[in-house]
Enzyme design. Structure first.
Site, PDB file in Angstrom:
ATOM      1  N   LYS A   1       0.641  -1.167  -0.004  1.00  0.00           N
ATOM      2  CA  LYS A   1       0.101   0.172  -0.007  1.00  0.00           C
ATOM      3  C   LYS A   1       0.784   1.244  -0.094  1.00  0.00           C
ATOM      4  O   LYS A   1       2.087   1.225   0.221  1.00  0.00           O
ATOM      5  CB  LYS A   1      -0.885  -0.001   1.123  1.00  0.00           C
ATOM      6  CG  LYS A   1      -1.936  -1.177   1.400  1.00  0.00           C
ATOM      7  CD  LYS A   1      -2.717  -1.161   2.434  1.00  0.00           C
ATOM      8  CE  LYS A   1      -3.752  -2.527   2.266  1.00  0.00           C
ATOM      9  NZ  LYS A   1      -4.900  -2.186   3.639  1.00  0.00           N
TER      10      LYS A   1
ATOM     11  N   TYR B   1     -12.213  -2.767  -3.524  1.00  0.00           N
ATOM     12  CA  TYR B   1     -12.857  -2.892  -1.912  1.00  0.00           C
ATOM     13  C   TYR B   1     -14.467  -2.921  -2.167  1.00  0.00           C
ATOM     14  O   TYR B   1     -15.222  -2.592  -1.066  1.00  0.00           O
ATOM     15  CB  TYR B   1     -12.122  -1.580  -1.240  1.00  0.00           C
ATOM     16  CG  TYR B   1     -10.913  -2.022  -0.719  1.00  0.00           C
ATOM     17  CD1 TYR B   1     -10.543  -2.936   0.100  1.00  0.00           C
ATOM     18  CD2 TYR B   1      -9.808  -0.966  -1.142  1.00  0.00           C
ATOM     19  CE1 TYR B   1      -9.199  -3.007   0.608  1.00  0.00           C
ATOM     20  CE2 TYR B   1      -8.410  -1.280  -0.711  1.00  0.00           C
ATOM     21  CZ  TYR B   1      -8.079  -2.155   0.148  1.00  0.00           C
ATOM     22  OH  TYR B   1      -6.932  -2.408   0.532  1.00  0.00           O
TER      23      TYR B   1
HETATM   24  P1  ATP Z   1      -6.701  -6.117   3.468  1.00  0.00           P
HETATM   25  O1  ATP Z   1      -8.204  -6.116   2.426  1.00  0.00           O
HETATM   26  O2  ATP Z   1      -6.328  -4.581   3.069  1.00  0.00           O
HETATM   27  O3  ATP Z   1      -5.731  -7.204   3.229  1.00  0.00           O
HETATM   28  P2  ATP Z   1      -8.064  -7.163   5.568  1.00  0.00           P
HETATM   29  O4  ATP Z   1      -8.742  -7.953   4.624  1.00  0.00           O
HETATM   30  O5  ATP Z   1      -7.117  -7.690   6.569  1.00  0.00           O
HETATM   31  O6  ATP Z   1      -7.397  -6.031   4.745  1.00  0.00           O
HETATM   32  P3  ATP Z   1     -10.736  -5.635   5.735  1.00  0.00           P
HETATM   33  O7  ATP Z   1     -11.512  -5.871   6.761  1.00  0.00           O
HETATM   34  O8  ATP Z   1     -10.992  -6.298   4.210  1.00  0.00           O
HETATM   35  O9  ATP Z   1      -9.350  -6.342   6.011  1.00  0.00           O
HETATM   36  O10 ATP Z   1     -10.431  -3.985   5.483  1.00  0.00           O
HETATM   37  C1  ATP Z   1      -9.768  -3.541   4.282  1.00  0.00           C
HETATM   38  C2  ATP Z   1      -8.649  -2.292   4.726  1.00  0.00           C
HETATM   39  O11 ATP Z   1      -9.540  -1.648   5.189  1.00  0.00           O
HETATM   40  C3  ATP Z   1      -7.813  -2.794   5.781  1.00  0.00           C
HETATM   41  O12 ATP Z   1      -6.384  -3.544   5.597  1.00  0.00           O
HETATM   42  C4  ATP Z   1      -7.486  -1.354   6.602  1.00  0.00           C
HETATM   43  O13 ATP Z   1      -6.561  -0.582   5.887  1.00  0.00           O
HETATM   44  C5  ATP Z   1      -8.646  -0.792   6.214  1.00  0.00           C
HETATM   45  N1  ATP Z   1      -9.386  -0.708   7.320  1.00  0.00           N
HETATM   46  C6  ATP Z   1     -10.231  -1.642   7.982  1.00  0.00           C
HETATM   47  N2  ATP Z   1     -10.805  -1.322   9.163  1.00  0.00           N
HETATM   48  C7  ATP Z   1     -10.621  -0.081   9.187  1.00  0.00           C
HETATM   49  C8  ATP Z   1     -10.858   0.735  10.124  1.00  0.00           C
HETATM   50  N3  ATP Z   1     -11.729   0.666  11.147  1.00  0.00           N
HETATM   51  N4  ATP Z   1     -10.495   2.243  10.151  1.00  0.00           N
HETATM   52  C9  ATP Z   1      -9.771   2.514   8.894  1.00  0.00           C
HETATM   53  N5  ATP Z   1      -9.552   1.619   7.937  1.00  0.00           N
HETATM   54  C10 ATP Z   1      -9.778   0.158   8.271  1.00  0.00           C
END
Ligand code: ATP
Length: 137
Positions: free
Chosen positions: A9, A49
């Site tokens: 990122k 996303y």
């Molecule tokens: P990624 O998809 O980036 O690998 P992940 O699958 O572990 O992450 P997700 O729940 O899909 O997590 O969230 C995607 C991304 O959104 C996270 O990696 C983080 O950067 C961001 N994110 C998640 N929760 C929050 C939050 N509460 N506040 C801000 N950003 C968040």
């Protein structure tokens, strides 16, 4: 063979962590099959996303990711989707153990330095979203 989509990122690119993250996947024994650095459009990140669309941080996340370059990669190997997620650590760096990428290099959930596909199905969708077949080797 199983493949996963790993994205370094903007925060990690800016901090000069690209080499360290690639190194971990190489040392583990996975094979790099595609890689590019680019500034993704908001449209691209909105699709990437899409499953988070209803969450309150979605707009900020999409805007942030599209501000500066990311490094998109495809890694291949036995169990790479699950093992890749283990190597990244938890979504929240505060919950990530030392020894994981997030556990070692970051502290904030909104700046958690890398993304990894959470299933084989989403890996296939994300690889198709980011790469043409001709870019995979
Ligand atoms: P990624 O998809 O980036 O690998 P992940 O699958 O572990 O992450 P997700 O729940 O899909 O997590 O969230 C995607 C991304 O959104 C996270 O990696 C983080 O950067 C961001 N994110 C998640 N929760 C929050 C939050 N509460 N506040 C801000 N950003 C968040």
């Amino acid at each position: 063979t199983e493949r996963t989509f790993i994205m370094i990122k903007p925060d990690a690119v800016q901090r000069g962590l690209v080499g360290k993250i690639i190194c971990r996947f190489e040392e583990k024994g996975f094979k790099l099959v595609a890689m590019k650095q680019k500034i993704g459009s908001k449209e691209l990140f909105a699709k990437h996303y899409e499953s988070l669309k209803k969450l309150k941080f979605y707009d900020g996340l999409v805007a942030y990711m599209a501000t500066s370059p990311v490094v998109a990669m495809v890694w291949e190997g036995l169990g790479v989707v699950k093992t890749g997620r283990l190597m990244l650590g938890e979504t929240d760096p505060a919950k990530s153990l030392p020894g994981t990428i997030r556990g070692d290099y970051c502290i904030e959930i909104g700046r958690n330095i890398c993304h990894g596909s959470d299933s084989v199905a989403s890996a296939n969708d994300e690889i198709a979203l980011w790469f043409d077949d001709s870019e995979l080797c």
